[in-house]
Design a protein around this motif. Structure first.
Motif, short mmCIF file in Angstrom:
data_model
loop_
_atom_site.label_atom_id
_atom_site.label_comp_id
_atom_site.label_asym_id
_atom_site.label_seq_id
_atom_site.Cartn_x
_atom_site.Cartn_y
_atom_site.Cartn_z
N LYS A 1 38.19 35.79 -61.06
CA LYS A 1 38.15 34.34 -60.85
C LYS A 1 36.89 33.74 -61.44
CE LYS A 1 39.71 30.56 -58.70
NZ LYS A 1 41.01 29.94 -58.97
N LEU A 2 35.78 34.47 -61.35
CA LEU A 2 34.52 33.98 -61.91
C LEU A 2 34.59 33.93 -63.43
CD1 LEU A 2 31.72 33.09 -60.84
CD2 LEU A 2 30.93 35.42 -61.27
N ARG A 3 35.27 34.91 -64.02
CA ARG A 3 35.42 34.96 -65.48
C ARG A 3 36.45 33.95 -65.97
NH1 ARG A 3 38.01 39.10 -66.89
NH2 ARG A 3 37.48 38.95 -69.12
N LEU A 4 37.54 33.84 -65.21
CA LEU A 4 38.66 32.99 -65.62
C LEU A 4 38.97 32.00 -64.49
CD1 LEU A 4 40.93 35.88 -66.93
CD2 LEU A 4 39.52 34.38 -68.34
N PRO A 5 38.41 30.81 -64.54
CA PRO A 5 38.61 29.84 -63.43
C PRO A 5 40.07 29.54 -63.13
CG PRO A 5 36.85 29.12 -64.89
CD PRO A 5 37.49 30.31 -65.56
N ILE B 1 30.07 35.07 -53.53
CA ILE B 1 29.03 34.13 -53.11
C ILE B 1 28.96 32.95 -54.09
CG2 ILE B 1 26.55 33.85 -52.75
CD1 ILE B 1 26.49 36.83 -51.93
N LEU B 2 29.02 33.24 -55.37
CA LEU B 2 28.90 32.21 -56.39
C LEU B 2 30.11 31.26 -56.40
CD1 LEU B 2 27.46 34.30 -59.37
CD2 LEU B 2 26.22 32.71 -57.88
N LEU B 3 31.28 31.79 -56.09
CA LEU B 3 32.50 30.97 -56.14
C LEU B 3 32.60 29.99 -54.98
CD1 LEU B 3 35.05 33.68 -57.31
CD2 LEU B 3 34.45 31.61 -58.57
N GLY B 4 32.02 30.32 -53.85
CA GLY B 4 32.11 29.43 -52.69
C GLY B 4 33.55 29.27 -52.22
N GLU B 5 34.02 28.03 -52.08
CA GLU B 5 35.38 27.79 -51.60
C GLU B 5 36.44 28.17 -52.61
OE1 GLU B 5 35.48 23.71 -50.34
OE2 GLU B 5 34.74 24.21 -48.33
N ASP B 6 36.04 28.46 -53.85
CA ASP B 6 37.00 28.94 -54.85
C ASP B 6 37.15 30.45 -54.81
OD1 ASP B 6 37.71 26.44 -56.01
OD2 ASP B 6 35.77 26.40 -57.03
N ALA B 7 36.44 31.11 -53.90
CA ALA B 7 36.55 32.56 -53.77
C ALA B 7 37.90 32.95 -53.20
CB ALA B 7 35.43 33.09 -52.87
#
Length: 595
Positions: free
Chosen positions: A420-424, A30-36
């Protein structure tokens, strides 16, 4: 049986904690949005495009003009029709995320209620519901798999005459949020068996409860009616009453697999998109069943009536456990026969009907594996409460539930999104990467300036980029991924890619024997449909550009430069590729010309 209000009052803590735990597993996404990160196979590459195009052309004719030169709407049938409404907003990533969260919450709630009613233990119901919600089913399938436990719970309520309004409403919701061809046919088959069992079991006892039978029949007819209405266009087309086409499915070539190999694989792992990671739970279930049966046999030898109540409870739990395992063994057997030599022989003589994937009945199996496991855990717990020594059975079986949850989270999208959230800069392909967001917009602006035309006035194809990316951004594409398009179109497109197919047996057989992917295949990198920037050059790539031009193709999006492109009528329109600093693709734009 308690009313639904009483259940909520007594179980609200377990339900609330479980819902919160499920939501937390989805929070990174949810937090990542399109980067999920979402699974691309059969999700980003196909089903999302079906939702987008069906929403765009809702109640507008019978064709999808952007897809494969104007294919019929039945070429992209959505797996959860009600979810099309989510895509009307234009926030496609948000719609997919909502489906993912909603599916898991329904999975938890349904399995909680079903296991709670079967085992009478709240903590077991909560644990089973949470582990079930961790299974990495694809979000695009709506409630097809996650929603089955709730459907079974509703069937129990309808049989007992309780919560009828809620149960019928959920059956309607399930039919609108699942697919007839993916799981609906199996659910309808089980429902019909349930109705007939109610009829004949009552006839044997000469006490036919007409109201109970009528309620069951109404539930089944409701499910059937909604499925038929949803798929009316497809059913009429297949029966030849509406715009009949010869589907490319008639060209399928089926390959038989050894019966025992398929049987073992499906028993231990399930099938694609229905792998429930139940192998550990199955081991625990069998161990618990062995413990329960041995205790019952010991009680019989003792001829003791001191544990009569416990004996009846264990027998009831083991009965449900055996029923679940028996149903799943039947499903596994059916699917193995369908894939083995006798099944392939039959399918090859059924024309397009032979392409029907009867083994998808195993989409129902995960719910039954987990319900059986819950019953096994309840057996261990009941024995432990009366005999402390059974702690040595209870603890390992409980641990297997925890191990299954961790396994499912680790191999699924939850772990990837947490990383991904930890390491963009985490390397997995994100939603933004896959659809070339930020890159395709540059190409749109360039072509609008270069041609003065809108995307509807020309056709494009993609090489090393999934056609879904172009479709996602509104381009009109000749290529695409469909399980039901015209055989004539397949033959026409084959002429375009024939030079590459002739170089490699794998891609030739892949297209000729199956053909759901109507892509610009390359013999240099067979099996690769997305290619990261600065990694490739197409050094020996050839297509029939004259045939492509005749189909309307005017531009080609390539993920890498094509060597000697000019010799086959491909003109590079911009020396540098379209890209962003962190884009997955770099896209070279070629114009298709004729000599």
């Amino acid at each position: 049986m308690k009313s639904i209000q009483t259940i909520w009052k007594t179980d609200r803590v377990w339900m609330g904690l479980g819902m919160l735990a499920v939501f937390l597993t989805m929070l990174p996404c949810i937090l990542l949005g399109e980067d999920a990160i979402f699974t691309s196979l059969d999700q980003l590459d196909g089903e999302i495009i079906a939702y987008i195009l069906q929403a765009k052309h809702l109640f507008q004719g019978d064709v999808l003009p952007e897809f494969m030169n104007g294919a019929s709407k039945t070429a992209l049938t959505v797996p959860a029709p009600l979810a099309v409404l989510l895509f009307l907003t234009g926030h496609y990533c948000g719609a997919l995320t909502f489906m993912a969260v909603a599916g898991k919450l329904f999975g938890y709630a349904g399995m909680y209620l079903l296991a709670r009613e079967t085992t009478r233990e709240r903590w077991i119901a909560a644990l089973t519901g949470f582990v079930y919600s961790c299974i990495p089913f694809l979000a695009v399938y709506g409630l097809a798999e996650y929603g089955i436990p709730m459907l079974f719970w509703c069937a129990l309520q309808i049989r007992s005459g309780k919560h009828l309004r809620i149960s019928y409403l959920y059956i309607l919701l399930y039919a609108l949020s699942s697919s007839l061809v993916l799981v609906g046919f199996g659910v309808l088959g089980m429902g019909l068996g349930w109705v007939l069992w109610n009829l004949f079991s009552h006839r044997r006892t000469l006490s036919l409860d007409r109201k109970q039978l009528l309620r069951a029949l109404m539930a089944w007819l409701l499910l059937l009616t909604v499925y038929v209405l949803e798929n009316l266009r497809l059913l009429l087309e297949l029966l030849g009453f509406r715009n009949p086409i010869v589907t490319h499915k008639t060209d399928y070539v089926f390959s038989a697999r050894p019966f025992l190999e398929v049987f073992t694989e499906n028993l231990l792992h399930g099938i694609q998109h229905a792998d429930s990671k139940h192998i550990l739970l199955l081991a625990g279930t069998l161990a618990a069943a062995a413990a329960g049966i041995s205790w019952m046999l010991w009680q019989k030898r003792r001829n003791s009536s001191s544990d009569c109540s416990l004996y009846l409870q264990i027998r009831q739990l083991l009965g449900m456990l055996c029923l679940c395992l028996t149903c799943n063994l039947f499903f596994v057997l059916l699917s193995a026969l369908w894939r083995s030599a006798p099944g392939v022989y039959l399918r090859s003589r059924l024309s397009f009907l032979g392409s029907f994937q009867l083994d998808r009945v195993l989409w129902i199996a995960p719910c039954l594996w987990y319900l059986a496991a819950a019953c096994g855990l309840a057996v261990c717990y009941r024995l432990f409460r009366h005999h402390f020594r059974y702690l040595f059975c209870l603890l390992p079986v409980t641990a297997l539930f925890g191990a299954t949850a961790l396994w499912s989270l680790y191999i699924g999208e939850s772990k990837l999104n947490l990383q991904k959230l930890r390491l963009p800069d985490y390397g997995a392909v994100s939603y933004r990467d896959y659809y070339a967001i930020g890159v395709m917009e540059q190409i749109q602006d360039f072509l609008e300036s270069y041609t003065g035309k809108s995307p509807s006035e020309y056709r494009v194809v993609s090489l090393g980029i999934d056609p879904a990316a172009a479709l996602y951004h509104g381009f009109y594409c000749l290529d695409g991924y469909s399980n039901n398009y015209a055989l004539d179109y397949k033959k026409q497109f084959r002429q375009v890619i024939a030079p590459e197919l002739d170089k490699n047996d794998y891609i030739r057989q892949y297209f000729d024997d199956w053909g759901n992917r109507c892509y610009l295949f390359t013999s240099e990198y067979p099996g690769q449909y997305t290619m990261k920037k600065q990694e490739y050059t197409f050094r020996n790539y050839h297509i029939d550009t004259a045939a492509l031009y005749q189909m309307g193709g005017r531009y080609l999006f390539a993920a890498a430069p094509i060597q000697d492109a000019g010799k086959q009528g491909l003109v590079l329109l911009k020396d540098t590729p379209f890209e962003t600093a962190d884009s997955y693709y770099e896209i070279y734009l070629y114009e298709i010309s004729t000599f």
